[in-house]
Design a protein around this motif. Structure first.
Motif, PDB file in Angstrom:
ATOM      1  N   ASP A  91      36.421  45.861  33.406  1.00 36.10           N
ATOM      2  CA  ASP A  91      36.177  44.431  33.261  1.00 36.10           C
ATOM      3  C   ASP A  91      34.907  44.165  32.465  1.00 36.10           C
ATOM      4  O   ASP A  91      34.157  45.085  32.131  1.00 36.10           O
ATOM      5  N   THR A  92      34.668  42.885  32.188  1.00 35.28           N
ATOM      6  CA  THR A  92      33.434  42.471  31.524  1.00 35.28           C
ATOM      7  C   THR A  92      32.325  42.358  32.568  1.00 35.28           C
ATOM      8  O   THR A  92      32.599  42.121  33.753  1.00 35.28           O
ATOM      9  N   PRO A  93      31.074  42.490  32.163  1.00 35.80           N
ATOM     10  CA  PRO A  93      29.966  42.313  33.111  1.00 35.80           C
ATOM     11  C   PRO A  93      29.976  40.939  33.771  1.00 35.80           C
ATOM     12  O   PRO A  93      29.610  40.811  34.946  1.00 35.80           O
ATOM     13  N   GLN A  94      30.416  39.932  33.054  1.00 32.32           N
ATOM     14  CA  GLN A  94      30.407  38.566  33.582  1.00 32.32           C
ATOM     15  C   GLN A  94      31.454  38.354  34.677  1.00 32.32           C
ATOM     16  O   GLN A  94      31.300  37.473  35.528  1.00 32.32           O
ATOM     17  N   HIS A  95      32.515  39.154  34.678  1.00 28.08           N
ATOM     18  CA  HIS A  95      33.644  38.915  35.579  1.00 28.08           C
ATOM     19  C   HIS A  95      33.797  40.006  36.634  1.00 28.08           C
ATOM     20  O   HIS A  95      34.616  39.879  37.542  1.00 28.08           O
ATOM     21  N   SER A  96      33.008  41.078  36.557  1.00 30.62           N
ATOM     22  CA  SER A  96      33.279  42.249  37.395  1.00 30.62           C
ATOM     23  C   SER A  96      33.090  41.974  38.888  1.00 30.62           C
ATOM     24  O   SER A  96      33.779  42.569  39.719  1.00 30.62           O
ATOM     25  N   TYR A  97      32.183  41.075  39.240  1.00 23.54           N
ATOM     26  CA  TYR A  97      31.987  40.816  40.671  1.00 23.54           C
ATOM     27  C   TYR A  97      33.081  39.918  41.237  1.00 23.54           C
ATOM     28  O   TYR A  97      33.388  39.989  42.429  1.00 23.54           O
ATOM     29  N   GLU A  98      33.693  39.118  40.397  1.00 25.40           N
ATOM     30  CA  GLU A  98      34.889  38.398  40.817  1.00 25.40           C
ATOM     31  C   GLU A  98      36.021  39.393  41.042  1.00 25.40           C
ATOM     32  O   GLU A  98      36.791  39.284  42.002  1.00 25.40           O
ATOM     33  N   SER A  99      36.123  40.391  40.155  1.00 26.04           N
ATOM     34  CA  SER A  99      37.116  41.453  40.327  1.00 26.04           C
ATOM     35  C   SER A  99      36.870  42.221  41.622  1.00 26.04           C
ATOM     36  O   SER A  99      37.812  42.561  42.348  1.00 26.04           O
ATOM     37  N   LEU A 100      35.618  42.498  41.920  1.00 24.41           N
ATOM     38  CA  LEU A 100      35.270  43.216  43.149  1.00 24.41           C
ATOM     39  C   LEU A 100      35.766  42.450  44.378  1.00 24.41           C
ATOM     40  O   LEU A 100      36.373  43.035  45.287  1.00 24.41           O
ATOM     41  N   ASN A 101      35.547  41.148  44.397  1.00 23.32           N
ATOM     42  CA  ASN A 101      36.000  40.337  45.529  1.00 23.32           C
ATOM     43  C   ASN A 101      37.523  40.342  45.648  1.00 23.32           C
ATOM     44  O   ASN A 101      38.069  40.386  46.759  1.00 23.32           O
ATOM     45  N   GLU A 102      38.211  40.322  44.504  1.00 27.44           N
ATOM     46  CA  GLU A 102      39.671  40.368  44.526  1.00 27.44           C
ATOM     47  C   GLU A 102      40.163  41.705  45.080  1.00 27.44           C
ATOM     48  O   GLU A 102      41.165  41.759  45.810  1.00 27.44           O
ATOM     49  N   MET A 103      39.459  42.780  44.746  1.00 25.33           N
ATOM     50  CA  MET A 103      39.833  44.100  45.266  1.00 25.33           C
ATOM     51  C   MET A 103      39.616  44.174  46.775  1.00 25.33           C
ATOM     52  O   MET A 103      40.437  44.744  47.507  1.00 25.33           O
ATOM     53  N   LEU A 104      38.530  43.602  47.244  1.00 23.56           N
ATOM     54  CA  LEU A 104      38.268  43.573  48.681  1.00 23.56           C
ATOM     55  C   LEU A 104      39.363  42.799  49.415  1.00 23.56           C
ATOM     56  O   LEU A 104      39.835  43.215  50.479  1.00 23.56           O
ATOM     57  N   GLU A 105      39.768  41.676  48.848  1.00 26.77           N
ATOM     58  CA  GLU A 105      40.834  40.880  49.453  1.00 26.77           C
ATOM     59  C   GLU A 105      42.154  41.644  49.472  1.00 26.77           C
ATOM     60  O   GLU A 105      42.933  41.555  50.432  1.00 26.77           O
ATOM     61  N   HIS A 106      42.406  42.411  48.411  1.00 21.56           N
ATOM     62  CA  HIS A 106      43.643  43.199  48.348  1.00 21.56           C
ATOM     63  C   HIS A 106      43.673  44.243  49.455  1.00 21.56           C
ATOM     64  O   HIS A 106      44.686  44.372  50.178  1.00 21.56           O
ATOM     65  N   VAL A 107      42.588  45.002  49.612  1.00 18.34           N
ATOM     66  CA  VAL A 107      42.544  46.046  50.641  1.00 18.34           C
ATOM     67  C   VAL A 107      42.601  45.421  52.032  1.00 18.34           C
ATOM     68  O   VAL A 107      43.291  45.927  52.923  1.00 18.34           O
ATOM     69  N   GLU A 108      41.898  44.305  52.220  1.00 14.08           N
ATOM     70  CA  GLU A 108      41.937  43.629  53.513  1.00 14.08           C
ATOM     71  C   GLU A 108      43.362  43.167  53.837  1.00 14.08           C
ATOM     72  O   GLU A 108      43.802  43.236  54.996  1.00 14.08           O
ATOM     73  N   GLY A 109      44.086  42.727  52.830  1.00  8.22           N
ATOM     74  CA  GLY A 109      45.473  42.319  53.040  1.00  8.22           C
ATOM     75  C   GLY A 109      46.337  43.461  53.539  1.00  8.22           C
ATOM     76  O   GLY A 109      47.238  43.264  54.369  1.00  8.22           O
ATOM     77  N   LEU A 110      46.077  44.682  53.056  1.00  5.16           N
ATOM     78  CA  LEU A 110      46.822  45.854  53.532  1.00  5.16           C
ATOM     79  C   LEU A 110      46.534  46.106  55.005  1.00  5.16           C
ATOM     80  O   LEU A 110      47.443  46.429  55.783  1.00  5.16           O
ATOM     81  N   MET A 111      45.268  45.972  55.392  1.00  3.78           N
ATOM     82  CA  MET A 111      44.893  46.178  56.794  1.00  3.78           C
ATOM     83  C   MET A 111      45.636  45.200  57.700  1.00  3.78           C
ATOM     84  O   MET A 111      46.144  45.571  58.765  1.00  3.78           O
ATOM     85  N   LYS A 112      45.696  43.945  57.256  1.00  7.83           N
ATOM     86  CA  LYS A 112      46.360  42.924  58.070  1.00  7.83           C
ATOM     87  C   LYS A 112      47.851  43.219  58.217  1.00  7.83           C
ATOM     88  O   LYS A 112      48.411  43.091  59.306  1.00  7.83           O
ATOM     89  N   LYS A 113      48.487  43.621  57.123  1.00  9.61           N
ATOM     90  CA  LYS A 113      49.918  43.902  57.181  1.00  9.61           C
ATOM     91  C   LYS A 113      50.223  45.139  58.023  1.00  9.61           C
ATOM     92  O   LYS A 113      51.297  45.231  58.633  1.00  9.61           O
ATOM     93  N   LEU A 114      49.284  46.079  58.066  1.00 13.50           N
ATOM     94  CA  LEU A 114      49.460  47.278  58.888  1.00 13.50           C
ATOM     95  C   LEU A 114      49.097  47.027  60.347  1.00 13.50           C
ATOM     96  O   LEU A 114      49.231  47.930  61.180  1.00 13.50           O
TER      97      LEU A 114
END
Length: 430
Positions: free
Chosen positions: A293-316
């Motif tokens: 990603d770009t430096p300007q957007h990478s922390y938004e990407s990080l938050n999206e990744m955290l939400e993705h992994v958290e979603g897996l935990m919830k479904k499991l």
């Protein structure tokens, strides 16, 4: 690795960041880098001046020859020859300084983001979020290694016979559950916009260097000495290296990739309960998600990744919490890292199942992974991110411990369409 620009322009911030990571000798290491870089730049300036002088004299030689001043022309040729010798000497000095500089930079870790808390070890990590319900098990509840033996799901002794400790053999429904988890994780990643790739399980030195496993971490990886290749510790290594020595267009970012792979790690950690059963293995399966990603957007990407992994935990249906790691507990290459841990009800302890990290430009500088701005066409280093989504062994340990019943082990509903059964019990071969 850190850029010379960052170290030279923000020296004190770099030193404070290294101290936050408890990197010993931070100031001295930075001063050594700056001293070598100064020597390199001085050699470069002198070399550039010599080349300019040689170019001017070469043009004078032609003029002197046309004027019939052969003796002066010969003298000029001798001077140019001397300059070329000096030129070669300076080039060697500069090349040696460049090599020394890279060697020094490889010994310096990434500096932490401002969001990273102070702290020395895991006890100083901060819980930022938690979810799920911790189950209450009866007093006679079994740990996963006993459950696996009871229902003939995993044979740890057979793995020792075939290979050695840390290489279990999965049997019947457990083998199918492994496949179900892999398929579930990959399908969830696809739904989140990640393009699946199947990478090699061995990489060369350049790939190990690009993501920070090499140099100095050779002892943690299995080395195929005959071909000088390394078994991957995680799919992060081959997937991120897809973009080594690549200049991307800004319009292509963020790039999202996912991959399933086997993972191989030589170190087995401490002895006792921490490594028993599935708690720590030499070989295990994992689905990895990677972003460029770009430096300007990478922390938004990080938050999206955290939400993705958290979603897996919830479904499991697993109880979990998310930790923001302190400076002293972070990896060498990360700028910020979040660990996901699940509650293992029979062991009565938290098990790490995922790390999600932003490396900012640290890996990209090693990889020479860059992007071209859409407007001014300026070329800049990308930011790289990755996370486990998810690693199987401890997820499996938590699933079978938390879902044990007198009749068998209940399979989370989200996995039933992938494995084809709702319970793991004595009928393991159905």
């Amino acid at each position: 690795m850190l850029t010379i620009k960052l170290i030279s322009e923000e020296t004190e911030r770099v030193i404070k960041g290294l101290e936050k990571k408890h990197f010993q000798g931070a100031r001295q290491a930075v001063e050594n880098v700056l001293a070598v870089d100064k020597r390199r730049r001085e050699a470069q300036r002198e070399l550039d001046a010599l080349k300019q002088q040689s170019k001017q004299m070469a043009s004078q030689i032609g003029a002197l020859m046309k004027q019939g001043k052969r003796e002066e022309a010969e003298q000029a040729k001798q001077q140019v020859a001397q300059l070329k010798l000096k030129d070669k000497e300076l080039q060697e000095q500069m090349d040696n300084a460049e090599k020394e500089l890279v060697t020094l930079l490889c010994t310096i870790p990434n500096i932490p983001n401002d969001q990273v808390p102070e702290g020395k070890d895991a006890s100083d990590n901060v819980v930022v979020r938690e979810g799920g319900v911790i189950p209450t098990l009866p007093d006679d509840a079994l740990c996963h290694w006993d459950l696996c033996k009871k229902f003939n799901l995993i044979d740890f002794d057979l793995g020792v016979k075939i290979t050695g400790s840390g290489f279990p053999v999965y049997i019947g429904k457990m083998a199918r559950l492994q496949r179900a988890l892999e398929a579930f994780f990959l399908e969830e990643a696809r739904k989140s916009g990640y393009l699946e790739v199947q990478p090699p399980y061995v990489v060369n030195e350049a790939s190990g260097y690009g993501t920070g496993q090499l140099p100095d971490k050779e002892g943690q990886m299995y080395h195929c000495t005959a071909d000088n290749l390394y078994l991957i510790p995680t799919a992060e290594v081959p997937v991120t290296n897809i973009f080594r020595d690549v200049i991307l267009e800004e319009s292509q970012l963020p790039i999202k990739r996912c991959a399933y792979s086997g993972c191989f790690r030589r170190e087995a950690g401490s002895y006792g309960k921490d490594v028993r059963g599935l708690n720590r293995l030499h070989q295990f399966d994992k689905v990895e998600i990677v972003r460029i990603d770009t430096p300007q957007h990478s922390y938004e990407s990080l938050n999206e990744m955290l939400e993705h992994v958290e979603g897996l935990m919830k479904k499991l249906e697993l109880p979990y919490h998310i930790l923001r790691l302190c400076g002293g507990d972070m990896s060498f290459t990360s700028a910020i890292c979040y660990d996901f841990e699940v509650w293992s009800a029979a062991q009565k302890r938290w098990l790490e199942v995922s790390s999600v990290s932003n490396f900012e430009s640290y890996q990209a500088n090693r990889l020479k992974c860059r992007y071209r701005h859409a407007e001014d066409r300026k070329i800049e280093l990308c930011h790289t991110l990755n996370g486990s989504a998810l690693a199987l062994p401890r997820i499996v340990a938590a699933i079978i411990e938390n879902n044990q019943t007198p009749e068998g082990i209940r399979v989370p509903k989200c996995l039933v369409p992938y494995c084809g059964f709702e319970m793991m019990d004595d009928k393991n071969f159905d």
